[in-house]
Write a protein that holds these residues in place. Structure first.
Motif, mmCIF file in Angstrom:
data_model
loop_
_atom_site.group_PDB
_atom_site.id
_atom_site.type_symbol
_atom_site.label_atom_id
_atom_site.label_comp_id
_atom_site.label_asym_id
_atom_site.label_seq_id
_atom_site.Cartn_x
_atom_site.Cartn_y
_atom_site.Cartn_z
ATOM 1 N N ASP A 149 0.849 -1.190 0.000
ATOM 2 C CA ASP A 149 0.000 0.000 0.000
ATOM 3 C C ASP A 149 0.887 1.243 0.000
ATOM 4 O O ASP A 149 1.787 1.374 0.847
ATOM 5 C CB ASP A 149 -0.911 0.021 1.221
ATOM 6 N N VAL A 150 0.640 2.121 -0.938
ATOM 7 C CA VAL A 150 1.433 3.349 -1.024
ATOM 8 C C VAL A 150 0.487 4.538 -1.011
ATOM 9 O O VAL A 150 -0.661 4.458 -1.460
ATOM 10 C CB VAL A 150 2.306 3.380 -2.299
ATOM 11 N N VAL A 151 0.973 5.660 -0.476
ATOM 12 C CA VAL A 151 0.214 6.913 -0.439
ATOM 13 C C VAL A 151 0.491 7.684 -1.722
ATOM 14 O O VAL A 151 1.648 7.952 -2.060
ATOM 15 C CB VAL A 151 0.602 7.748 0.792
ATOM 16 N N VAL A 152 -0.551 8.013 -2.438
ATOM 17 C CA VAL A 152 -0.435 8.697 -3.721
ATOM 18 C C VAL A 152 -1.175 10.021 -3.632
ATOM 19 O O VAL A 152 -2.283 10.089 -3.087
ATOM 20 C CB VAL A 152 -1.009 7.833 -4.866
ATOM 21 N N SER A 153 -0.569 11.088 -4.161
ATOM 22 C CA SER A 153 -1.207 12.399 -4.189
ATOM 23 C C SER A 153 -1.890 12.610 -5.528
ATOM 24 O O SER A 153 -1.298 12.360 -6.588
ATOM 25 C CB SER A 153 -0.170 13.500 -3.940
ATOM 26 N N SER A 154 -3.130 13.068 -5.464
ATOM 27 C CA SER A 154 -3.863 13.334 -6.705
ATOM 28 C C SER A 154 -3.331 14.574 -7.426
ATOM 29 O O SER A 154 -3.695 14.816 -8.575
ATOM 30 C CB SER A 154 -5.353 13.512 -6.398
ATOM 31 N N LEU A 155 -2.476 15.344 -6.756
ATOM 32 C CA LEU A 155 -1.881 16.518 -7.397
ATOM 33 C C LEU A 155 -0.857 16.120 -8.445
ATOM 34 O O LEU A 155 -0.533 16.926 -9.327
ATOM 35 C CB LEU A 155 -1.224 17.419 -6.349
ATOM 36 N N GLY A 156 -0.327 14.909 -8.325
ATOM 37 C CA GLY A 156 0.651 14.438 -9.298
ATOM 38 C C GLY A 156 1.910 15.287 -9.293
ATOM 39 O O GLY A 156 2.352 15.788 -8.252
ATOM 40 N N PRO A 157 2.498 15.488 -10.477
ATOM 41 C CA PRO A 157 3.725 16.302 -10.553
ATOM 42 C C PRO A 157 3.529 17.734 -10.077
ATOM 43 O O PRO A 157 4.482 18.406 -9.700
ATOM 44 C CB PRO A 157 4.088 16.257 -12.047
ATOM 45 N N ASP A 158 2.270 18.221 -10.099
ATOM 46 C CA ASP A 158 2.015 19.596 -9.649
ATOM 47 C C ASP A 158 2.232 19.772 -8.144
ATOM 48 O O ASP A 158 2.274 20.912 -7.661
ATOM 49 C CB ASP A 158 0.588 20.011 -9.992
ATOM 50 N N TYR A 159 2.331 18.654 -7.417
ATOM 51 C CA TYR A 159 2.505 18.758 -5.972
ATOM 52 C C TYR A 159 3.716 19.611 -5.637
ATOM 53 O O TYR A 159 3.650 20.445 -4.717
ATOM 54 C CB TYR A 159 2.678 17.364 -5.357
#
Length: 270
Positions: A149-159
């Protein structure tokens, strides 16, 4: 048989206590203190400078580096971005970053990247680029390869662009700062650093962490606390607004109405 037994008892020797460890075998230690542990914020507050001083005790006299990290109370940061929609520039959905300290200062006797590697600095949160700042509302957990299980940001590269915007705003307000020459050795083993608090410094408890590095690794640390608090009328209004927000809001509205009525009455007389 009594005689030989007494003779043996008389000749027995008491074992001597173990010798203390040699100074060369003792671990290096760092000690530090703040000149002030409380900063009072009044209506005429124009910032403050707190001096941190300390000493390095190392019997082996190995080359040492000192890093001072000062963190203020955490404050959420809400950001929006201008985007073009059907020919109009509108604000995007806000992104809220949490876990960001309201104040952060990293000071060292030389640049941090010359003291330790990337992994060590990231683990310690040493430096503006290594602060743990995230936007939890934009994150979700994905299962990859069926086992992890990994934590992924929906912001993607824009994070990273959003995160840089947070840091940029804090730096512009004087709340974030990194100084590779902020710690100065004034004598052998004695060092000094200054903590500059701007006028917009948040109130609350600050934590100052003093780290001693040798060969790129932290070998000793100390922690000190600093309290920034409002006093006088400002303190009373602050406590009122936070403890009884409804009554504070009603009182503020009543005051504004009274001030408006008084101003209109004065102009009518003129």
């Amino acid at each position: 048989m009594i005689g030989p037994i007494l003779a043996l008892a008389a000749t027995a020797t008491v074992p001597s206590p173990p010798l203390p460890p040699s100074p060369a075998a003792s671990a290096p230690v760092i000690s530090a203190a703040l000149t002030d542990t409380t900063v009072q914020v009044k209506s005429d507050f124009r910032g403050a400078r707190i001096v941190l001083y300390g000493a390095v005790f190392d019997a082996a006299a190995k080359p040492s580096d000192v890093v001072v990290l000062v963190r203020g109370p955490e404050q959420p940061v809400r950001l929006t971005r201008k985007q073009k929609v059907v020919g109009l520039w509108l604000n995007s959905r806000p992104v809220v970053f949490r876990g960001a300290p309201g104040f952060y200062r990293a000071a060292s006797n030389r640049p941090l990247e010359d003291i330790a590697n990337f992994g060590t600095l990231r683990r310690l949160g040493a430096g503006v680029d290594h602060l743990p700042i995230n936007a939890p509302a934009e994150q979700h957990i994905e299962t990859r390869y069926g086992v992890r299980d990994v934590v992924v940001s929906s912001l993607g590269p824009d994070y990273y662009d959003w995160r840089r915007a947070v840091v940029r705003l804090k730096e512009k307000a004087g709340l974030y700062h990194e100084d590779g020459r902020g710690v100065r050795f004034v004598d052998r083993g004695l060092f000094r650093a200054e903590i500059a608090l701007p006028t917009g410094a948040p109130t609350g408890v600050y934590r100052a962490e003093i780290l001693l590095f040798q060969d790129g690794k932290p070998v000793s640390s100390r922690a000190r606390t600093l309290t920034v608090e409002k006093v006088g009328v400002e303190r009373a209004l602050y406590v009122w607004a936070h403890d009884r927000p409804w009554s504070y809001g009603l009182a503020a509205m009543a005051f504004a109405l009274a001030a408006g009525w008084a101003a209109s009455a004065a102009f009518r007389r003129d």
